[in-house]
Scaffold this motif. Sequence first.
Motif, short mmCIF file in Angstrom:
data_model
loop_
_atom_site.label_atom_id
_atom_site.label_comp_id
_atom_site.label_asym_id
_atom_site.label_seq_id
_atom_site.Cartn_x
_atom_site.Cartn_y
_atom_site.Cartn_z
N TYR A 272 -36.63 0.93 19.70
CA TYR A 272 -37.16 -0.25 20.38
C TYR A 272 -36.59 -1.54 19.81
O TYR A 272 -36.40 -2.52 20.54
N TYR A 273 -36.32 -1.54 18.52
CA TYR A 273 -35.67 -2.69 17.87
C TYR A 273 -34.34 -3.00 18.53
O TYR A 273 -34.04 -4.15 18.87
N LEU A 274 -33.53 -1.97 18.75
CA LEU A 274 -32.23 -2.15 19.37
C LEU A 274 -32.35 -2.50 20.85
O LEU A 274 -31.56 -3.30 21.38
N ILE A 275 -33.34 -1.90 21.52
CA ILE A 275 -33.55 -2.20 22.95
C ILE A 275 -33.92 -3.68 23.14
O ILE A 275 -33.38 -4.37 24.01
N ILE A 276 -34.85 -4.16 22.31
CA ILE A 276 -35.28 -5.56 22.39
C ILE A 276 -34.10 -6.49 22.09
O ILE A 276 -33.87 -7.48 22.77
N LEU A 277 -33.35 -6.14 21.05
CA LEU A 277 -32.22 -6.97 20.62
C LEU A 277 -31.15 -7.07 21.71
O LEU A 277 -30.66 -8.16 22.03
N ILE A 278 -30.79 -5.92 22.30
CA ILE A 278 -29.76 -5.90 23.34
C ILE A 278 -30.24 -6.62 24.60
O ILE A 278 -29.49 -7.40 25.21
N SER A 279 -31.49 -6.37 24.98
CA SER A 279 -32.04 -7.01 26.19
C SER A 279 -32.08 -8.53 26.04
O SER A 279 -31.69 -9.27 26.96
N ALA A 280 -32.54 -9.01 24.88
CA ALA A 280 -32.61 -10.45 24.64
C ALA A 280 -31.22 -11.07 24.64
O ALA A 280 -31.02 -12.18 25.17
N THR A 281 -30.25 -10.36 24.09
CA THR A 281 -28.87 -10.86 24.05
C THR A 281 -28.30 -11.04 25.46
O THR A 281 -27.68 -12.06 25.77
N ILE A 282 -28.53 -10.05 26.31
CA ILE A 282 -28.01 -10.11 27.69
C ILE A 282 -28.64 -11.26 28.47
O ILE A 282 -27.94 -12.04 29.13
N ILE A 283 -29.97 -11.40 28.36
CA ILE A 283 -30.67 -12.45 29.11
C ILE A 283 -30.21 -13.83 28.65
O ILE A 283 -29.92 -14.72 29.46
N THR A 329 -37.32 -20.07 24.38
CA THR A 329 -38.60 -19.34 24.42
C THR A 329 -38.43 -17.90 23.95
O THR A 329 -39.26 -17.38 23.19
N ILE A 330 -37.34 -17.26 24.37
CA ILE A 330 -37.07 -15.89 23.93
C ILE A 330 -36.87 -15.84 22.42
O ILE A 330 -37.39 -14.94 21.74
N LEU A 331 -36.17 -16.82 21.87
CA LEU A 331 -35.96 -16.87 20.42
C LEU A 331 -37.27 -17.05 19.68
O LEU A 331 -37.48 -16.44 18.62
N ILE A 332 -38.17 -17.85 20.22
CA ILE A 332 -39.49 -18.03 19.60
C ILE A 332 -40.26 -16.71 19.60
O ILE A 332 -40.89 -16.33 18.60
N ILE A 333 -40.20 -15.98 20.70
CA ILE A 333 -40.87 -14.68 20.79
C ILE A 333 -40.29 -13.71 19.77
O ILE A 333 -41.02 -12.99 19.09
N LEU A 334 -38.96 -13.73 19.63
CA LEU A 334 -38.30 -12.85 18.65
C LEU A 334 -38.70 -13.20 17.22
O LEU A 334 -38.71 -12.33 16.34
N MET A 335 -39.02 -14.47 16.97
CA MET A 335 -39.48 -14.87 15.64
C MET A 335 -40.72 -14.09 15.23
O MET A 335 -40.87 -13.70 14.07
N PHE A 336 -41.60 -13.87 16.19
CA PHE A 336 -42.85 -13.17 15.90
C PHE A 336 -42.64 -11.65 15.82
O PHE A 336 -43.24 -10.98 14.98
#
Length: 479
Positions: A272-283, A329-336
């Motif tokens: 899930y760590y990699l899924i979140i990371l890849i998804s956030a990168t694409i968006i 906003t996505i970066l703020i979410i990733l902070m948490f």
Amino acid sequence: MNKGMIKHITGWVFILLGLVLLLPILVAVIYKENTWTAFLLTSVISTFIGILCIIRKPKNQTIYAKEGFSIVALSWIIIAVIGALPFLISGEISGFFNALFESASGFTTTGASVVDNVDALSKCILFWRSFMHWLGGMGVLVFIIAVIPLIGGGQNMHLMRAESPGPMVGKLMPKLRSTPMILYGIYFSMTVLEIIFLLFGGMPLFDAVLNSMATAGTGGFSMTNAGMSAYNTYCQLIISIFMILFGINFNVYFLILGKKIKDVLKNEEVRYYLIILISATIIIALNISSQFKSMGMAFHHALFQVASIMTTTGFSSVDFNLWPELSKTILIILMFIGACAGSTGGGIKVSRFIIVCKDAVNELSMLIHPRRVKVMKMDGKKIEKKTFHNVCAYLFVYMIIFIGSLLLISLNNYDFSTNFSAIAATMNNIGPGLNLVGPATSYSFLSDFSKFVLSFDMIAGRLELFPILLLFAPGTWKK
């Protein structure tokens, strides 16, 4: 409370600090800088206090969870204060709260800085800032357990549990002391490997060593005012890859070394760590594409910033404060969300979000099928009720401290985005926030009171709240 054992182990922390403070002296000698006297004086002070603490070994060497958590919390306060002394004595950072903020940020691998002109710092001070990241990344007490037999048996586990990030901490080997030795072996090897890759990219040796130590600890102190934009695309890509690698649970690397690939593939948190990371990168890449000459560069900087923020490293290749609101906003979410448990990264941790999500799904299922009994599992193993209760308690305490800190620094009367992101960036050990605390600025403009609050948040966030709060509990110091 076994106060004698607390004094004895914290004494060894003073001695360890005294020894590691000799390394910047070597750097000062190499580059012919006169700031070595600040480190020598601090080393003498720290070592002397440590010897006074360990000169008489306590008769009762038993420690339980209460002592373990108290030792870790006190040790991190000690290293923050002692680590601040070279900044003050050398005069390169003026003011106690400024020096304390910089030291706490260094050891907790936050990377938030009060230095406006990094280029003006001496080489040995720059080395000390990055080395604090490296030492604090895996944990000071974990390092001491690996090299010094302080206590025997499973009592060391109380220290490891208090200092290691994540809801669950276990042994990799039957002998507990072997666990931190293996962890530091992997940690050191990966750091050296990154140095080699950066040297291939043309990065100077001094820069490669310091940036690798900061990446390994997921710290983020920059060596220049330009940050990571001072280096070429290849070096930025290498740092991106290693930030991601250091954000993965180190148990996974142990399994890989043991050729237990099936167990690695079962690890839900890494998946899930990699899924979140890849998804956030694409968006984010799609969202910022208009700001770059090519889609390739947009993906490159999106990957760098997503990896930097999610692993709580805090490096910046561009000023993401200028990006569209969706990306910020996505970066703020990733902070948490943060990195994986058992990594050098901060944040709430992916594993906690997985556990909470599984429980929410389970509760929804219970509403539909009241008589159905479903066992919650993670990585094929049952999630114990104790673990789930710990996660819920952690999230509640996290929210209380976050709101309290937000109210306190709001006394500065700065905008909400600055205040909110400052707390998020320090409590999650990230570094840069948004607006006035963005990647292109520092925290120097804040009041001493706010710097003290944020220093507390950095240490509390690094220790995952409970150890530092235990110091203030009325029953902690009773017999």
